[in-house]
Scaffold this motif. Structure first.
Motif, PDB file in Angstrom:
ATOM      1  N   MET A   1       0.856  -1.197   0.000  1.00 45.60           N
ATOM      2  CA  MET A   1       0.000   0.000   0.000  1.00 45.60           C
ATOM      3  C   MET A   1       0.887   1.241   0.000  1.00 45.60           C
ATOM      4  N   ALA A   2       0.605   2.189  -0.908  1.00 48.03           N
ATOM      5  CA  ALA A   2       1.432   3.393  -1.029  1.00 48.03           C
ATOM      6  C   ALA A   2       1.253   4.287   0.189  1.00 48.03           C
ATOM      7  N   LEU A   3       2.340   4.944   0.580  1.00 50.33           N
ATOM      8  CA  LEU A   3       2.281   5.894   1.677  1.00 50.33           C
ATOM      9  C   LEU A   3       1.475   7.123   1.275  1.00 50.33           C
ATOM     10  N   THR A   4       0.793   7.718   2.246  1.00 47.55           N
ATOM     11  CA  THR A   4       0.072   8.961   2.014  1.00 47.55           C
ATOM     12  C   THR A   4       1.077  10.073   1.726  1.00 47.55           C
ATOM     13  N   SER A   5       0.849  10.815   0.647  1.00 49.83           N
ATOM     14  CA  SER A   5       1.756  11.926   0.327  1.00 49.83           C
ATOM     15  C   SER A   5       1.270  13.188   1.028  1.00 49.83           C
ATOM     16  N   VAL A   6       2.209  13.873   1.690  1.00 52.93           N
ATOM     17  CA  VAL A   6       1.878  15.012   2.550  1.00 52.93           C
ATOM     18  C   VAL A   6       2.779  16.193   2.219  1.00 52.93           C
ATOM     19  N   GLY A   7       2.185  17.387   2.247  1.00 57.14           N
ATOM     20  CA  GLY A   7       2.950  18.618   2.133  1.00 57.14           C
ATOM     21  C   GLY A   7       2.717  19.465   3.361  1.00 57.14           C
ATOM     22  N   VAL A   8       3.774  20.032   3.913  1.00 54.41           N
ATOM     23  CA  VAL A   8       3.671  20.865   5.120  1.00 54.41           C
ATOM     24  C   VAL A   8       3.927  22.318   4.743  1.00 54.41           C
ATOM     25  N   VAL A   9       3.006  23.204   5.117  1.00 52.07           N
ATOM     26  CA  VAL A   9       3.169  24.629   4.871  1.00 52.07           C
ATOM     27  C   VAL A   9       3.249  25.352   6.207  1.00 52.07           C
ATOM     28  N   ASN A  21       7.734  14.472  12.042  1.00 52.61           N
ATOM     29  CA  ASN A  21       6.834  13.337  12.242  1.00 52.61           C
ATOM     30  C   ASN A  21       6.261  12.807  10.936  1.00 52.61           C
ATOM     31  N   PHE A  22       5.818  13.695  10.071  1.00 55.44           N
ATOM     32  CA  PHE A  22       5.228  13.221   8.815  1.00 55.44           C
ATOM     33  C   PHE A  22       6.282  12.627   7.891  1.00 55.44           C
ATOM     34  N   ASP A  23       7.541  13.047   8.031  1.00 56.71           N
ATOM     35  CA  ASP A  23       8.605  12.417   7.255  1.00 56.71           C
ATOM     36  C   ASP A  23       8.779  10.954   7.668  1.00 56.71           C
ATOM     37  N   ASP A  24       8.495  10.656   8.926  1.00 61.81           N
ATOM     38  CA  ASP A  24       8.645   9.288   9.435  1.00 61.81           C
ATOM     39  C   ASP A  24       7.477   8.383   9.065  1.00 61.81           C
ATOM     40  N   ILE A  25       6.261   8.938   9.003  1.00 59.41           N
ATOM     41  CA  ILE A  25       5.075   8.080   8.882  1.00 59.41           C
ATOM     42  C   ILE A  25       4.360   8.214   7.546  1.00 59.41           C
ATOM     43  N   SER A  26       4.824   9.115   6.676  1.00 54.58           N
ATOM     44  CA  SER A  26       4.168   9.309   5.387  1.00 54.58           C
ATOM     45  C   SER A  26       5.223   9.627   4.329  1.00 54.58           C
ATOM     46  N   ASP A  27       4.758   9.920   3.129  1.00 47.46           N
ATOM     47  CA  ASP A  27       5.649  10.364   2.055  1.00 47.46           C
ATOM     48  C   ASP A  27       5.660  11.889   2.065  1.00 47.46           C
ATOM     49  N   LEU A  28       6.656  12.481   2.710  1.00 46.72           N
ATOM     50  CA  LEU A  28       6.759  13.947   2.788  1.00 46.72           C
ATOM     51  C   LEU A  28       7.187  14.453   1.411  1.00 46.72           C
ATOM     52  N   THR A  29       6.250  15.032   0.699  1.00 44.87           N
ATOM     53  CA  THR A  29       6.457  15.394  -0.702  1.00 44.87           C
ATOM     54  C   THR A  29       6.834  16.856  -0.891  1.00 44.87           C
ATOM     55  N   TRP A  30       6.238  17.739  -0.060  1.00 43.89           N
ATOM     56  CA  TRP A  30       6.480  19.172  -0.190  1.00 43.89           C
ATOM     57  C   TRP A  30       6.759  19.790   1.179  1.00 43.89           C
ATOM     58  N   LEU A  59      -1.218  22.812  -4.145  1.00 45.06           N
ATOM     59  CA  LEU A  59      -2.592  22.619  -4.596  1.00 45.06           C
ATOM     60  C   LEU A  59      -2.639  22.057  -6.016  1.00 45.06           C
ATOM     61  N   ALA A  60      -1.654  22.425  -6.829  1.00 48.39           N
ATOM     62  CA  ALA A  60      -1.639  21.996  -8.230  1.00 48.39           C
ATOM     63  C   ALA A  60      -1.104  20.585  -8.421  1.00 48.39           C
ATOM     64  N   ASP A  61      -0.541  19.997  -7.382  1.00 43.75           N
ATOM     65  CA  ASP A  61       0.026  18.651  -7.477  1.00 43.75           C
ATOM     66  C   ASP A  61      -1.084  17.617  -7.295  1.00 43.75           C
ATOM     67  N   ASP A  62      -1.504  17.022  -8.398  1.00 41.84           N
ATOM     68  CA  ASP A  62      -2.607  16.057  -8.346  1.00 41.84           C
ATOM     69  C   ASP A  62      -2.262  14.780  -7.584  1.00 41.84           C
ATOM     70  N   THR A  63      -0.972  14.537  -7.364  1.00 42.91           N
ATOM     71  CA  THR A  63      -0.564  13.331  -6.640  1.00 42.91           C
ATOM     72  C   THR A  63      -0.478  13.557  -5.133  1.00 42.91           C
ATOM     73  N   LEU A  64      -0.643  14.798  -4.698  1.00 49.84           N
ATOM     74  CA  LEU A  64      -0.533  15.119  -3.266  1.00 49.84           C
ATOM     75  C   LEU A  64      -1.850  14.810  -2.570  1.00 49.84           C
ATOM     76  N   ASP A  65      -1.792  13.983  -1.532  1.00 48.95           N
ATOM     77  CA  ASP A  65      -3.003  13.574  -0.816  1.00 48.95           C
ATOM     78  C   ASP A  65      -3.448  14.586   0.234  1.00 48.95           C
ATOM     79  N   ALA A  66      -2.491  15.150   0.971  1.00 51.14           N
ATOM     80  CA  ALA A  66      -2.860  15.922   2.157  1.00 51.14           C
ATOM     81  C   ALA A  66      -1.958  17.127   2.354  1.00 51.14           C
ATOM     82  N   VAL A  67      -2.546  18.156   2.959  1.00 49.59           N
ATOM     83  CA  VAL A  67      -1.815  19.381   3.288  1.00 49.59           C
ATOM     84  C   VAL A  67      -1.868  19.579   4.798  1.00 49.59           C
TER      85      VAL A  67
END
Length: 318
Positions: A1-9, A21-30, A59-67
């Protein structure tokens, strides 16, 4: 199962803890911040995440799951709204909005999109607070009569938000979590001793339809540092003290009888797990996205806090 992709602002005060924390438990993308210097510092430590000063890039990254939003409070509502409208799950630091109407709008957007909207009420994931909630719901304390919190210390004296908004939202979220009611009457009084118009000492009183009451003492001008919540039940009383290194929760077999007679029995200290509350909170968000727990309740509970906060703010201003 793919990791949830997350961006932190928002990468200043609290943001780096969320990034870790999100780098450890998810795919920190942004990672995103308008401060290029801070952005560069964080990006150097997390090279797999794309750095940007533009929130629109996330917002424009269609592969990003969560902000994940950890920007200054006045920006929370607008950023969370944009993210939800872009189809992203949202974790937003407290409070997610400064007005109840704005928070209700965010809740509606999340429900319409089938998205997670999770306010960052860290203490609700603290093992000590969870233990107290278990004691309340399990009937160990008997009927709860009152709850009161002390969140005081000397400094940091803020000039852009008062003690209610900076400190009170913590204890308010816990009180509403414990009692699971909306207050029908609140009053708040404060004093602005350092910065005009910015209360550094605030006292709050809340009454609930069931007859329960609650009180909060919030201050940056106090000789003690206290992070304590007390719940008084008809049969027992319990104290959550976050300043205690080990004795986080203490249960007292103390009560007053119908005729005023006093009873005092044993004092017990339940074992509390030592997991980092922030890790538990971040994990809960990822689990919500994965379909576990009740995402609608998490959003509605966040709205309950903002409603009560608005009521207290109106009282303080009046």
């Amino acid at each position: 199962m793919a990791l949830t992709s997350v961006g932190v602002v928002g990468l200043n005060y609290w943001g780096p803890n969320l990034v870790r924390n999100f780098d450890d438990i998810s795919d920190l993308t942004w990672v995103c911040d308008i401060d290029a210097t801070q952005l560069e510092s964080i990006a150097a430590r997390y090279p797999n995440a794309q750095p940007t000063t533009r929130f629109d890039d996330l917002l424009a990254d269609d592969t990003l799951d969560a902000v994940v939003i950890a920007t200054p409070v006045p920006t929370h509502y607008a950023l969370a709204k944009q993210a939800l409208e872009a189809g992203k799950h949202v974790f937003v630091e407290k409070p997610p909005a400064m007005r109840a109407a704005e928070m209700d709008e965010l809740v509606s957007l999340a429900e319409q999109g089938g998205l997670v909207l999770m306010p960052g009420h860290l203490l609700l994931y603290h093992p000590g607070v969870v233990k107290v909630k278990e004691l309340i719901d399990g009937g160990a304390l008997g009927d709860v009569l009152c709850v009161y919190g002390n969140r005081v210390n000397l400094g940091i004296v803020r000039s852009n938000e008062n003690a209610l908004w900076s400190l009170g939202v913590h204890d308010l979220s816990v009180i509403l979590y414990f009692l699971d009611e909306d207050p029908d009457f609140v009053t708040a009084q404060g004093s602005a001793s350092i910065h005009p118009g910015v209360e550094d000492v605030v006292f709050c009183f809340l009454r609930f339809p069931s007859g329960k009451i609650a009180h909060m003492h919030l201050s940056w001008l106090d000789p003690h540092k206290m992070r304590k919540m007390t719940v008084v039940g008809r049969e027992k009383m319990v104290v959550f003290d976050d300043m205690e290194p080990e004795r986080k929760v203490t249960v007292y077999e103390k009560r007053a009888g119908a005729g005023g007679e006093l009873y005092s029995g044993d004092i017990s200290i339940p074992k509390i797990e030592t997991a980092e509350p922030l890790r538990l909170e971040c994990t809960y968000f990822i689990e919500l996205i994965g379909g576990r727990h009740d995402k609608a309740k998490v959003a509605r509970d966040g709205a309950r806090v903002v409603r009560a906060l608005e009521m207290l703010t109106n009282s303080l201003a009046g």
